[in-house]
Scaffold this active site. Structure first.
Site, mmCIF file in Angstrom:
data_model
loop_
_atom_site.group_PDB
_atom_site.id
_atom_site.type_symbol
_atom_site.label_atom_id
_atom_site.label_comp_id
_atom_site.label_asym_id
_atom_site.label_seq_id
_atom_site.Cartn_x
_atom_site.Cartn_y
_atom_site.Cartn_z
ATOM 1 C CD1 TRP A 152 30.583 8.349 -30.185
ATOM 2 C CD2 TRP A 152 30.540 8.131 -32.400
ATOM 3 N NE1 TRP A 152 29.734 7.314 -30.492
ATOM 4 C CE2 TRP A 152 29.694 7.153 -31.843
ATOM 5 C CE3 TRP A 152 30.683 8.181 -33.792
ATOM 6 C CZ2 TRP A 152 28.982 6.245 -32.621
ATOM 7 C CZ3 TRP A 152 29.969 7.275 -34.567
ATOM 8 C CH2 TRP A 152 29.140 6.325 -33.985
ATOM 9 C CE LYS A 162 25.466 19.395 -28.232
ATOM 10 N NZ LYS A 162 24.004 19.548 -28.355
ATOM 11 C CE LYS A 176 31.253 13.550 -21.762
ATOM 12 N NZ LYS A 176 32.187 12.719 -22.569
ATOM 13 C CD GLU A 179 33.527 8.506 -23.862
ATOM 14 O OE1 GLU A 179 32.919 7.510 -23.427
ATOM 15 O OE2 GLU A 179 33.016 9.641 -23.933
ATOM 16 C CG LEU A 246 13.734 21.626 -11.035
ATOM 17 C CD1 LEU A 246 12.729 22.575 -10.406
ATOM 18 C CD2 LEU A 246 13.005 20.580 -11.875
ATOM 19 C CD GLU A 252 20.469 15.775 -33.124
ATOM 20 O OE1 GLU A 252 19.701 14.810 -33.368
ATOM 21 O OE2 GLU A 252 21.653 15.790 -33.454
ATOM 22 C CB CYS A 286 21.420 11.788 -35.458
ATOM 23 S SG CYS A 286 21.538 13.522 -35.923
ATOM 24 C CD GLU A 387 20.207 6.386 -33.845
ATOM 25 O OE1 GLU A 387 20.290 7.425 -34.521
ATOM 26 O OE2 GLU A 387 20.293 6.381 -32.601
ATOM 27 N N GLY A 460 14.160 13.910 -29.311
ATOM 28 C CA GLY A 460 14.765 15.122 -28.802
ATOM 29 C C GLY A 460 13.824 16.053 -28.076
ATOM 30 C CD GLU A 464 21.944 21.454 -30.779
ATOM 31 O OE1 GLU A 464 22.222 22.629 -30.477
ATOM 32 O OE2 GLU A 464 22.525 20.462 -30.310
#
Length: 490
Positions: A152, A162, A176, A179, A246, A252, A286, A387, A460, A464
């Site tokens: 978010w 991505k 996705k 939310e 699999l 990340e 992050c 964190e 991770g 990316e």
């Protein structure tokens, strides 16, 4: 009444309602205002999205890399053309200052899409001779349909990070969004369609983890999952993806990154870096350098510089271009951050500033937490180990380099690290010993498109951005060709 009409799912190049009829409220964290009711996708919607993605991916992969690149570059142009409108929507949904979203979120996402549109044409196999009459070659083929789950804090940027390598390699993606902040991902889907992406190649399924997130990771026809979020959730996603079929995964995840200020550092430069590494985006990054190590003899001088800079932070309405510090993304997250702050106080950290919710005047309905600095911290304190993902800086002192590096590495995380020193020999010596996937010297936070981003340890899996990520969205096929008559031993 919500500011915007109901937000639907985006499947097969158009908006469709969720089959279950359930919705989620999306809130402006600066005011508590309901922005929209967003349809909550379910398993039936996911199945429809997968069917659409499979059909679209066949058409998309059949195009040449040049043709795919042209479509992606048209999307880049549309993103840049609509930067201001997208940034404003991102600010409304995330609470991040408009000064940030205009200059970073859409811009850097578009940069990554442009990068992969260019390097996609360099995705080539190899031909290797074995002997006079035999050779083999390799092909990099798309995986097919891949899934991605966003966080978010950087909604449209993460969606683009991505989607860009996945689409450039010829895959279709089901995305996705969180939310909490799903609005700009839906706008991105519109832009891809307008740019000429075949229907179904980029589908967006807003919804919570229980209704659609878990089903996405378990779906047998999805070949890979890329996830950005907390480490605890990442473990569940990875377990679900691997146990079901699999699937390959890219993760990340979280961090508790160290920033080491060396004894020869310019303390003004170091303080500027520490501020950006802790209070940009209200600390919801992050890679934040939340464990700031400073030589014991410089502690008081460094504290004074930090406190002077905190006074320059402009806290207020995120839509005001003068604002440099906005609310946290949700009421629930604000409460978690405040609980960590109280724990820091209880465990004996010395509070230099902040440490409370801000509720003065126009801030009263928003989810604002004051920029917070703790000193006299120790490695065992909860605020140093866990964190927080908020505007909380923990200041720690050290006596020598070896101690600083040892303590910096004494964590289950390994996302980022930084060193501040004018001595590049010292910088390289320290950086090479730090256990982190992203390291900065005399700077913090920049992640250009060609630079791989990802962590060590529990921060991770995979990366990316960068060239290797493009190949991670392909599978390698080896083909041997025999030109002579085949000689059997039978």
């Amino acid at each position: 009444m919500p500011r915007f009409p109901d937000q639907l799912l985006y499947i097969g190049g158009r908006y469709v309602p969720a089959r279950g009829g359930h919705t989620l409220e999306v809130v402006n964290p600066a005011t508590g205002e309901v922005l929209a009711n967003v349809h909550n996708a379910g398993v039936d919607d996911l199945d429809a999205a997968v069917d659409s993605a499979k059909a679209g991916q066949q058409r998309w992969a059949a195009l040449t890399t040049v043709e795919r690149s042209r479509i992606l570059l048209r999307a880049v142009a549309l993103l840049r053309e609509r930067n201001d409108a997208l940034a404003q929507l991102e600010t409304l949904n995330t609470g991040k200052p408009l000064s940030e979203t205009r200059s970073v979120d859409v811009v850097t996402g578009a940069d990554v899409l442009e990068y992969y549109a260019g390097v996609a044409q360099a995705l080539q196999g190899a031909q290797v001779p074995l002997r006079e009459g035999s050779f083999f070659y390799t092909r990099h083929e798309p995986l097919g349909v891949v899934g991605a789950i966003g966080a978010w804090n950087y909604p449209i940027q993460i969606a683009l990070w991505k989607a860009a390598p996945a689409l450039a390699a010829g895959n279709a993606m089901i995305f996705k969004p969180s939310e909490v902040t799903p609005l700009t991902a839906l706008k991105l889907a519109e832009i891809f369609t307008e740019a000429g992406l075949p229907d179904g190649v980029f589908n967006v399924l807003p919804g919570d983890g229980a209704s659609v997130g878990t089903a996405l990771t378990e779906h047998p026809q999805i070949e890979k999952i890329s996830f950005t979020g907390g480490t605890a959730t990442g473990r569940k996603v990875m377990a679900s993806a691997s146990s079901s079929s699999l699937k390959e995964v890219t993760m990340e995840l979280g961090g508790k990154s160290p920033l080491i200020v060396c004894a020869d550092a310019d303390l003004d430069v170091a303080a500027d870096i520490a501020m950006m590494a802790n209070f940009y985006s209200s600390g919801q990054v992050c890679t934040n350098g939340t464990r700031v190590f400073v030589p014991r003899a410089l502690r008081h001088a460094f504290e004074a510089r930090l406190l002077a800079r905190v006074q320059r932070i402009h806290i207020g309405d995120p839509l005001d271009e003068r604002t440099t510090f906005g609310p946290l993304a949700s009421a629930a997250h604000m409460q978690r951050v405040l609980e960590h702050i109280e724990q820091g106080k209880a465990e004996g950290a010395r509070l230099l500033c902040g440490g409370e919710r801000l509720q003065d005047g126009a801030l009263v309905q928003g989810y604002y937490v004051a920029p917070t600095i703790f000193s006299d911290c120790t490695d065992v304190m909860t605020i140093v180990r866990e964190e927080i993902f908020g505007p909380v800086l923990s200041l720690l002192t050290y006596d020598d380099e070896d101690e600083a590096v040892t303590r910096a590495n004494a964590t289950t995380y390994g996302l980022a690290a930084g060193v501040v020193t004018p001595d590049l020999a010292r910088a390289h010596r320290l950086i090479h010993r730090l256990e982190a996937g992203i390291c900065w010297v005399n700077t913090w936070g920049e992640s250009p498109a060609p630079m791989p981003v990802g962590g060590y340890k529990q921060s991770g899996v995979g990366r990316e951005n960068g060239l290797a990520t493009l190949q991670a969205y392909t599978r390698t096929k080896s083909v041997q060709i025999e030109l002579e008559r085949y000689a059997s031993v039978f």
